[in-house]
Design a protein around this motif. Structure first.
Motif: not given
Length: 208
Positions: A102-104, A83-84, A134-135, A55-58
């Protein structure tokens, strides 16, 4: 199956579009949603899923744009949802002084889940370390892995963030990624692609 690679945003993140039978998945639409959407339109592709490796912004910045344009379902690890919604947690406020959200998450992805997409089976591998959410996404039939920021062609993801952990990253790499076939090609969240055997034998020994 077709794989299209994009470099997007100021941090030069990698976005990937996997398509088959006129349908598409975008992995980590980190910026430049218009560029990604243009490719979908020009190739008459229906976007079904947006998958975020974390979920990091980049990696999430174009989620909202693409979802609004296509109504695609957003898929990520359950821990990505915080994070979103929080620019501090997704680092946009910390590193860019912007408030990116970000949306959910529409569909939560957990370790071992299988996404059945137009005859392709994508297996989810939980690989925390760089980020707790992380996935990695493994396409066994093509021997392709999308590890996000877990590993790069010549390095590994940062572990100096609040939810990073080098020990967990080491476990993710050695116990999970290295269990995949050595000739698996991986397409990371930044930089060039590589093969697991090259990373295992040439890169990892100098880093651990």
């Amino acid at each position: 199956m077709k794989l299209k690679k994009f470099t997007v945003g100021e941090i030069m993140s990698k976005s990937y579009i996997v398509s088959n039978n006129g349908k598409a998945i975008v992995i980590d639409p980190g910026a430049e949603g218009k560029k990604l959407y243009k490719y979908l339109q020009e190739n008459n592709l229906e976007l079904k899923y947006i998958i975020n490796t974390h979920g990091h912004f980049d990696h999430i910045a174009a989620n909202e744009f693409l979802k609004n344009k296509t109504d695609a379902k957003i898929m990520a690890h359950p821990k990505a949802d915080l994070k979103f919604k929080d620019p501090k947690l997704n680092l946009s406020q910390v590193l860019k002084r912007q408030k990116i959200t970000s949306p959910s998450v529409d569909i939560a992805l957990n370790d071992g889940d299988i996404i059945d997409f137009e005859g392709l089976k994508l297996r989810i591998i939980y690989t925390p370390g760089h980020s707790e959410d992380g996935i990695s996404i493994y396409l066994e039939s093509e021997k392709i892995l999308f590890p996000g920021d877990c590993i790069f062609a010549s390095g590994v993801g940062r572990t100096d963030f609040s939810d990073s952990d080098f020990e967990k990253l080491t476990n993710s790499i050695e116990e999970k990624i290295f269990s995949l076939p050595d000739n698996t090609t991986f397409y990371p969240g930044h930089g060039a692609d590589n093969i697991i055997s090259s990373f295992k034998n040439r890169v990892w020994p100098a880093l651990k």
